[in-house]
Design a protein around this motif. Sequence first.
Motif, mmCIF file in Angstrom:
data_model
loop_
_atom_site.group_PDB
_atom_site.id
_atom_site.type_symbol
_atom_site.label_atom_id
_atom_site.label_comp_id
_atom_site.label_asym_id
_atom_site.label_seq_id
_atom_site.Cartn_x
_atom_site.Cartn_y
_atom_site.Cartn_z
ATOM 1 N N LYS A 1 18.618 -24.147 51.317
ATOM 2 C CA LYS A 1 19.976 -24.154 51.833
ATOM 3 C C LYS A 1 20.847 -25.002 50.925
ATOM 4 O O LYS A 1 20.382 -25.947 50.316
ATOM 5 N N LEU A 2 22.120 -24.663 50.886
ATOM 6 C CA LEU A 2 23.026 -25.431 50.052
ATOM 7 C C LEU A 2 23.129 -26.865 50.537
ATOM 8 O O LEU A 2 23.260 -27.122 51.724
ATOM 9 N N ASN A 3 23.071 -27.802 49.585
ATOM 10 C CA ASN A 3 23.235 -29.204 49.898
ATOM 11 C C ASN A 3 24.725 -29.468 50.104
ATOM 12 O O ASN A 3 25.537 -29.191 49.239
ATOM 13 N N LYS A 4 25.101 -30.034 51.244
ATOM 14 C CA LYS A 4 26.515 -30.229 51.571
ATOM 15 C C LYS A 4 27.262 -31.045 50.535
ATOM 16 O O LYS A 4 28.348 -30.661 50.099
ATOM 17 N N PRO A 5 26.707 -32.203 50.084
ATOM 18 C CA PRO A 5 27.417 -32.957 49.054
ATOM 19 C C PRO A 5 27.618 -32.153 47.769
ATOM 20 O O PRO A 5 28.637 -32.294 47.106
ATOM 21 N N GLN B 1 39.408 -22.879 44.986
ATOM 22 C CA GLN B 1 39.283 -21.587 45.670
ATOM 23 C C GLN B 1 37.851 -21.046 45.670
ATOM 24 O O GLN B 1 37.609 -19.943 46.142
ATOM 25 N N MET B 2 36.907 -21.814 45.138
ATOM 26 C CA MET B 2 35.521 -21.348 45.129
ATOM 27 C C MET B 2 35.007 -21.155 46.556
ATOM 28 O O MET B 2 35.243 -21.986 47.421
ATOM 29 N N SER B 3 34.307 -20.056 46.768
ATOM 30 C CA SER B 3 33.737 -19.753 48.078
ATOM 31 C C SER B 3 32.282 -20.218 48.139
ATOM 32 O O SER B 3 31.688 -20.585 47.121
ATOM 33 N N LYS B 4 31.705 -20.131 49.332
ATOM 34 C CA LYS B 4 30.297 -20.457 49.484
ATOM 35 C C LYS B 4 29.447 -19.527 48.624
ATOM 36 O O LYS B 4 28.450 -19.948 48.013
ATOM 37 N N LYS B 5 29.838 -18.278 48.544
ATOM 38 C CA LYS B 5 29.112 -17.305 47.722
ATOM 39 C C LYS B 5 29.166 -17.706 46.252
ATOM 40 O O LYS B 5 28.176 -17.582 45.514
ATOM 41 N N ASP B 6 30.317 -18.207 45.807
ATOM 42 C CA ASP B 6 30.458 -18.684 44.418
ATOM 43 C C ASP B 6 29.497 -19.849 44.154
ATOM 44 O O ASP B 6 28.836 -19.899 43.111
ATOM 45 N N ILE B 7 29.436 -20.774 45.115
ATOM 46 C CA ILE B 7 28.556 -21.937 44.973
ATOM 47 C C ILE B 7 27.097 -21.487 44.896
ATOM 48 O O ILE B 7 26.315 -21.997 44.082
ATOM 49 N N LEU C 1 28.070 -28.921 47.518
ATOM 50 C CA LEU C 1 29.167 -28.004 47.764
ATOM 51 C C LEU C 1 30.504 -28.741 47.669
ATOM 52 O O LEU C 1 31.443 -28.264 47.047
ATOM 53 N N GLU C 2 30.564 -29.931 48.286
ATOM 54 C CA GLU C 2 31.796 -30.726 48.243
ATOM 55 C C GLU C 2 32.126 -31.142 46.815
ATOM 56 O O GLU C 2 33.288 -31.072 46.386
ATOM 57 N N ASP C 3 31.113 -31.604 46.063
ATOM 58 C CA ASP C 3 31.347 -32.053 44.693
ATOM 59 C C ASP C 3 31.869 -30.929 43.812
ATOM 60 O O ASP C 3 32.819 -31.108 43.051
ATOM 61 N N LEU C 4 31.251 -29.759 43.906
ATOM 62 C CA LEU C 4 31.664 -28.638 43.070
ATOM 63 C C LEU C 4 33.088 -28.203 43.373
ATOM 64 O O LEU C 4 33.872 -27.932 42.460
ATOM 65 N N THR C 5 33.435 -28.126 44.650
ATOM 66 C CA THR C 5 34.774 -27.656 45.006
ATOM 67 C C THR C 5 35.855 -28.700 44.731
ATOM 68 O O THR C 5 37.036 -28.369 44.725
ATOM 69 N N THR C 6 35.447 -29.960 44.498
ATOM 70 C CA THR C 6 36.433 -30.982 44.114
ATOM 71 C C THR C 6 36.351 -31.300 42.617
ATOM 72 O O THR C 6 36.959 -32.253 42.138
ATOM 73 N N GLY C 7 35.567 -30.503 41.886
ATOM 74 C CA GLY C 7 35.540 -30.631 40.429
ATOM 75 C C GLY C 7 34.649 -31.703 39.872
ATOM 76 O O GLY C 7 34.783 -32.075 38.700
ATOM 77 N N VAL C 8 33.727 -32.241 40.698
ATOM 78 C CA VAL C 8 32.779 -33.246 40.209
ATOM 79 C C VAL C 8 31.512 -32.521 39.778
ATOM 80 O O VAL C 8 30.791 -31.981 40.607
ATOM 81 N N TYR C 9 31.264 -32.504 38.463
ATOM 82 C CA TYR C 9 30.142 -31.746 37.915
ATOM 83 C C TYR C 9 29.002 -32.684 37.544
ATOM 84 O O TYR C 9 29.184 -33.612 36.753
ATOM 85 N N SER C 10 27.829 -32.445 38.125
ATOM 86 C CA SER C 10 26.676 -33.307 37.875
ATOM 87 C C SER C 10 25.862 -32.784 36.694
ATOM 88 O O SER C 10 26.176 -31.738 36.100
#
Length: 326
Positions: free
Chosen positions: A225-229, A265-271, A231-240
């Motif tokens: 399952k997608l890790n919530k942090p 605008q990234m969706s869950k599917k994008d993530i 998902l949040e990091d990617l959609t706010t532009g924080v790239y690990s």
Amino acid sequence: MNNTKQHRKYPLIAKELDLVNNCIDKTIQTKHTALQSALITMANNGGKYLRPSLLILSAKATKGEVTDKVIKLASAIEVLHMATLIHDDIIDDSNKRRGEISIQSKFGKDTAVYAGDLLFTNFFDLMLQTTDEHEYLVENAKTMRAVLNGELGQMKERFNIHQSLNDYIEDVKGKTAALFRLAAKEGAYFGGQTQYAQTMADFGENLGIAFQIIDDILDYTGSKKLNKPMLEDLTTGVYSLPLLLALKNENCYQKLAPILNKKYQMSKKDIEQIQEIILNSSAIQQSRQLALQYSQNALNSLEQLPKNPATKLLTKITKELLNRNM
């Protein structure tokens, strides 16, 4: 506060961690009811006491004494860590912290800001009760600046698909590794074994970098399952790290760039697609190799210490952090 589970994990320092627990409990008392509820909630949310443990073990491993001063310093560094977590959640608008509702989500942003600020004040109170040595007051101020600079560096690189690995490591040295470094260095110094202070500082920094890299890896591999942090990091532009390494591969770059350019605008599917691309690339293995390198640097520092149960436990913790949930 109730952290007995973590204390049982390290029986060698269980007594000392109980003292830290009591010290923090006394320190975070305030007459402001809303703040008191927020602080108690944060303190009870299952912190692992990793940084205080490193400080205490660094004192013991270098054959120093775990004095009341060392206990207060260990408490201070956990209080500082708690403050940074609260403020991180406010900035990221995170609803969860350690699997529980975050302070900002439960009590509101205003209370969360004041709670974080009060913890910073508590941190300095503990420091001033502990030492008047100018060098280490400066050291603590530098650490706070390093943490801030790490966060500011991360903010500056938001949505930058060309971010360099060097910039990533520099930000990690601040936002994560600086507190590890301070904990290990102060443990040796205030335990009375000043000749080991720099060795332990190096140990802490390398361990902190490895710790963050493993966290980055677990965002992608820890669960189907997608890790919530993440998902949040990617959609706010924080790239690990795994994403940054994947972007260095031309084939992966061609697939990832159009998705990442959607930004907010990234969706869950994008993530999910990003996760799949990374898991099918060599980025996870490359990230793990880098974590292994920093972990080995930390272990090399421990080789310079006296052989005793505390050194053995620090070695075990280093290896466990590298292999957690992998």
